[in-house]
Design a protein around this motif. Structure first.
Motif, PDB file in Angstrom:
ATOM      1  N   ARG A  91       0.807  -1.216   0.000  1.00  0.00           N
ATOM      2  CA  ARG A  91       0.000   0.000   0.000  1.00  0.00           C
ATOM      3  C   ARG A  91       0.841   1.267   0.000  1.00  0.00           C
ATOM      4  O   ARG A  91       0.362   2.331  -0.362  1.00  0.00           O
ATOM      5  CB  ARG A  91      -0.939  -0.013   1.199  1.00  0.00           C
ATOM      6  CG  ARG A  91      -1.934  -1.177   1.102  1.00  0.00           C
ATOM      7  CD  ARG A  91      -2.926  -1.170   2.183  1.00  0.00           C
ATOM      8  NE  ARG A  91      -3.906  -0.121   1.919  1.00  0.00           N
ATOM      9  CZ  ARG A  91      -4.864   0.205   2.765  1.00  0.00           C
ATOM     10  NH1 ARG A  91      -4.964  -0.419   3.910  1.00  0.00           N
ATOM     11  NH2 ARG A  91      -5.724   1.152   2.480  1.00  0.00           N
ATOM     12  N   LYS A  94       1.097   2.834  -3.432  1.00  0.00           N
ATOM     13  CA  LYS A  94      -0.164   3.487  -3.820  1.00  0.00           C
ATOM     14  C   LYS A  94      -0.291   4.837  -3.126  1.00  0.00           C
ATOM     15  O   LYS A  94      -0.734   5.814  -3.730  1.00  0.00           O
ATOM     16  CB  LYS A  94      -1.348   2.589  -3.449  1.00  0.00           C
ATOM     17  CG  LYS A  94      -1.420   1.312  -4.252  1.00  0.00           C
ATOM     18  CD  LYS A  94      -2.553   0.432  -3.775  1.00  0.00           C
ATOM     19  CE  LYS A  94      -2.524  -0.902  -4.489  1.00  0.00           C
ATOM     20  NZ  LYS A  94      -3.495  -1.835  -3.940  1.00  0.00           N
ATOM     21  N   SER A  98      -0.358   8.689  -4.762  1.00  0.00           N
ATOM     22  CA  SER A  98      -1.419   9.670  -4.500  1.00  0.00           C
ATOM     23  C   SER A  98      -0.901  10.822  -3.638  1.00  0.00           C
ATOM     24  O   SER A  98      -1.682  11.619  -3.135  1.00  0.00           O
ATOM     25  CB  SER A  98      -2.626   8.991  -3.851  1.00  0.00           C
ATOM     26  OG  SER A  98      -2.264   8.459  -2.596  1.00  0.00           O
TER      27      SER A  98
END
Length: 100
Positions: A91, A94, A98
């Motif tokens: 994660r 990711k 972002s």
């Protein structure tokens, strides 16, 4: 040697012959598992080297950026409070994408 003693020695020899292949099979599995653990430890060490150092003071630390952590992060961002997220490697990328 009497018959009973001879039978015990013969039984022990037969059991030894039968058990040896099983023990060696289990040993091979154990060694394969141990090697896998060593490889995983090496992968973790390499991954630790890839960690992005953060030099920040007076910040919040959010452990886990799931449903609740992302809400807390949003509120901290709105309040202008710097924060660091601790998350599992899958994660992290990711979150980096972002810009969290």
């Amino acid at each position: 040697m009497n018959d009973e003693g001879r039978n015990l020695v013969l039984a022990a020899a037969i059991l030894s012959i039968m058990i040896n292949p099983i023990l060696f099979s289990l040993l091979e599995r154990y060694l394969a598992k141990t090697e896998t653990m060593e490889e995983q430890t090496l992968e973790e060490a390499i991954e630790d080297e890839k960690q992005i150092p953060v030099e920040m003071c007076s910040h919040a630390v959010i452990v886990g950026y799931g449903r609740v952590g992302s809400l807390i992060g949003q509120k901290l961002r709105e309040a202008g409070v710097p924060f660091v997220v601790v998350e599992i490697p899958d994660r992290v990328w990711k979150l980096c994408a972002s810009k969290v």
